[in-house]
Scaffold this motif. Structure first.
Motif, short mmCIF file in Angstrom:
data_model
loop_
_atom_site.label_atom_id
_atom_site.label_comp_id
_atom_site.label_asym_id
_atom_site.label_seq_id
_atom_site.Cartn_x
_atom_site.Cartn_y
_atom_site.Cartn_z
N ASN A 1 0.92 -1.18 -0.25
CA ASN A 1 0.11 -0.18 0.05
C ASN A 1 0.71 1.23 0.10
OD1 ASN A 1 -2.27 -1.60 0.06
ND2 ASN A 1 -2.79 -1.21 2.06
N CYS A 2 2.01 1.37 0.70
CA CYS A 2 2.81 2.45 0.82
C CYS A 2 3.52 2.90 -0.53
CB CYS A 2 4.10 2.00 1.77
SG CYS A 2 3.57 2.15 3.41
N MET A 3 3.45 1.92 -1.63
CA MET A 3 3.90 2.16 -3.03
C MET A 3 2.95 3.47 -3.51
SD MET A 3 6.62 0.63 -3.08
CE MET A 3 7.38 0.47 -4.92
N ASP A 4 1.85 3.37 -2.96
CA ASP A 4 0.84 4.55 -3.61
C ASP A 4 1.27 5.95 -3.10
OD1 ASP A 4 -1.33 4.93 -5.22
OD2 ASP A 4 -2.82 4.78 -3.78
N LEU A 5 2.24 5.95 -2.14
CA LEU A 5 2.63 7.45 -1.66
C LEU A 5 4.06 7.93 -2.67
CD1 LEU A 5 2.36 6.97 2.10
CD2 LEU A 5 0.61 8.15 0.59
N ILE A 6 4.52 6.79 -3.42
CA ILE A 6 5.37 7.48 -4.30
C ILE A 6 4.91 8.29 -5.45
CG2 ILE A 6 7.37 6.41 -5.86
CD1 ILE A 6 7.54 4.22 -3.93
N PRO A 7 5.59 9.25 -5.83
CA PRO A 7 4.98 10.18 -7.10
C PRO A 7 4.85 9.30 -8.15
CG PRO A 7 7.00 11.31 -5.94
CD PRO A 7 6.63 9.90 -5.28
N VAL A 8 3.42 9.63 -8.87
CA VAL A 8 3.08 8.59 -9.80
C VAL A 8 4.08 8.59 -11.13
CG1 VAL A 8 0.83 8.86 -9.22
CG2 VAL A 8 1.59 10.54 -10.77
N ASP A 9 5.06 9.64 -11.54
CA ASP A 9 5.51 9.47 -12.72
C ASP A 9 7.26 9.07 -12.34
OD1 ASP A 9 3.65 10.74 -14.38
OD2 ASP A 9 4.24 12.56 -13.74
N LEU A 10 7.50 9.19 -11.09
CA LEU A 10 8.96 8.49 -10.77
C LEU A 10 9.21 7.29 -11.50
CD1 LEU A 10 11.38 9.36 -9.47
CD2 LEU A 10 10.50 8.31 -7.38
N PHE A 11 8.87 6.16 -10.88
CA PHE A 11 8.87 4.83 -11.38
C PHE A 11 8.79 4.76 -12.91
CE2 PHE A 11 9.86 4.04 -6.99
CZ PHE A 11 11.06 3.36 -6.98
N PRO A 12 7.78 5.20 -13.24
CA PRO A 12 7.62 4.86 -14.79
C PRO A 12 8.41 5.58 -15.65
CG PRO A 12 5.43 5.39 -13.51
CD PRO A 12 6.52 5.57 -12.70
N LEU A 13 9.16 6.80 -15.15
CA LEU A 13 10.02 7.57 -16.25
C LEU A 13 11.40 6.83 -15.96
CD1 LEU A 13 9.13 11.26 -15.33
CD2 LEU A 13 9.23 9.92 -17.55
N ILE A 14 11.70 6.28 -14.85
CA ILE A 14 12.93 5.65 -14.76
C ILE A 14 12.95 4.34 -15.32
CG2 ILE A 14 14.35 4.35 -12.87
CD1 ILE A 14 13.47 6.28 -10.94
N SER A 15 11.72 3.85 -15.22
CA SER A 15 11.74 2.28 -16.02
C SER A 15 12.09 2.61 -17.48
CB SER A 15 10.40 1.44 -15.57
OG SER A 15 9.03 2.35 -16.09
N GLN A 16 11.25 3.50 -17.97
CA GLN A 16 11.30 3.69 -19.34
C GLN A 16 12.53 3.93 -20.08
OE1 GLN A 16 8.27 6.52 -20.95
NE2 GLN A 16 9.28 6.61 -22.92
N TYR A 17 13.25 5.20 -19.34
CA TYR A 17 14.63 5.40 -19.76
C TYR A 17 15.72 4.84 -19.56
CZ TYR A 17 11.83 9.53 -21.40
OH TYR A 17 10.75 10.47 -21.64
N GLU A 18 15.63 4.09 -18.33
CA GLU A 18 16.85 3.19 -17.78
C GLU A 18 16.66 1.76 -18.33
OE1 GLU A 18 19.56 4.56 -16.86
OE2 GLU A 18 18.64 6.53 -16.66
N LEU A 19 15.26 1.30 -18.02
CA LEU A 19 15.08 -0.11 -18.30
C LEU A 19 14.27 -0.43 -19.65
CD1 LEU A 19 13.89 -0.97 -14.57
CD2 LEU A 19 16.11 -1.25 -15.50
N LYS A 20 13.87 0.60 -20.34
CA LYS A 20 13.32 0.58 -21.47
C LYS A 20 11.77 -0.22 -21.36
CE LYS A 20 16.91 2.50 -23.23
NZ LYS A 20 16.73 4.19 -23.63
N LEU A 21 11.17 0.01 -20.44
CA LEU A 21 10.08 -0.65 -20.19
C LEU A 21 8.93 0.37 -20.58
CD1 LEU A 21 10.60 -2.43 -16.60
CD2 LEU A 21 10.68 -3.15 -18.98
N PRO A 22 7.89 0.02 -21.31
CA PRO A 22 6.69 0.85 -21.68
C PRO A 22 5.74 1.29 -20.63
CG PRO A 22 6.36 -1.09 -22.66
CD PRO A 22 7.85 -1.37 -21.88
N PHE A 23 5.75 0.18 -19.64
CA PHE A 23 4.63 0.81 -18.78
C PHE A 23 5.21 -0.05 -17.35
CE2 PHE A 23 2.52 -0.58 -22.67
CZ PHE A 23 1.74 0.62 -23.06
N LEU A 24 4.70 0.71 -16.29
CA LEU A 24 4.96 0.19 -14.90
C LEU A 24 4.00 0.88 -13.81
CD1 LEU A 24 6.95 -1.38 -13.63
CD2 LEU A 24 8.08 0.74 -12.72
#
Length: 272
Positions: free
Chosen positions: A117-140
């Protein structure tokens, strides 16, 4: 989808609500515009983050157990003892019988769900942006409890334990007798009783999973709407108060899930 190609709020919201999904037939990542056969699709992000948070939970408590010291307790040990004492006090109030499973199960359920549940407190764009530009994942999506597959899977696990302990503690014959003779004892109502009791049993995992999913999904939606519809320089005026309130929500949802788990298992004990 690339973040740079998101042209409107609808595309932004749809992007954030789409899981990193793998089609088991083709072993390809699924785009949200092309979902046809959902049965053979798994949400990789929910599964991976669930296992990651579960591992973090085990590691933290393992380190705490290895550094246990009655004379000079450290902060981690004090924190873990507070959680264990809190859970044990709830178990004593609701579960009168002796069971070696109920305490570790309750601890696991509460802590694991709280971390997810605590993962919901992390900014919504933070991990999607990291995953896209660092891990090349389109969604997260990083909130496993906002995925109905995760919440229902956990509740089904509890449901199987309920069935197992009903049969173990009461015996198969007594358990079937309960299903057919309550609430009406006359033989003419046996089939009707069985239908009612089966519905009552099945409602336990469904309500357990849907309650957690509904609350966490709604919280995630609100964060995404704030981020997608409000200018960045005004977002903190709404997202900060909602995040503070959401701290109570995520704790309460983990507590309710734990309490209902204890209650459902306490009903498996044979009454004297």
């Amino acid at each position: 989808m690339d973040f740079n190609n998101i042209n409107n709020s609808k595309e932004y919201i749809l992007h954030h609500l789409h899981h990193l999904q793998l089609n088991l037939n083709t072993f390809k990542i699924v785009n949200f515009h092309d979902i046809k056969n959902t049965f053979w699709i798994i949400n990789i992000d929910s599964i991976a983050i669930s296992f990651l948070l579960g591992s973090i939970f085990l590691i933290i408590f393992y380190i705490g157990s290895k550094s246990f010291d009655n004379e000079n307790p450290k902060n981690l040990q004090i924190f873990i003892e507070i959680i264990i004492t809190f859970i044990e006090s709830n178990i004593k109030d609701m579960f009168k019988k002796k069971n070696e499973l109920i305490a570790p199960l309750s601890l696991t359920v509460f802590t694991w769900i709280f971390l997810m549940n605590c993962m919901d407190l992390i900014p919504v764009d933070l991990f999607p942006l990291i995953s896209q530009y660092e891990l090349k994942l389109p969604f997260l999506r990083i909130v496993p409890t906002a995925d109905i597959n995760i919440t229902l899977s956990m509740s089904l696990g509890i449901f199987f334990l309920v069935l197992f302990y009903n049969i173990k503690n009461k015996g198969l014959f007594y358990f079937l007798k309960e299903l057919t003779t309550k609430p009406f004892s006359h033989p003419i109502f046996y089939i009707f009783n069985l239908m009612l009791e089966c519905i009552s049993l099945l409602s336990q995992p469904i309500s357990l999973g849907l309650r957690l999913f509904g609350n966490m999904y709604a919280g995630e939606i609100i964060f995404i709407l704030i981020s997608g519809l409000i200018p960045w320089w005004l977002q903190w005026t709404i997202s900060l108060p909602w995040a503070i309130l959401h701290i109570l929500v995520i704790t309460l949802q983990a507590f309710i899930y734990m309490v209902l788990t204890i209650v459902y298992l306490s009903q498996t004990c044979k009454k004297n």
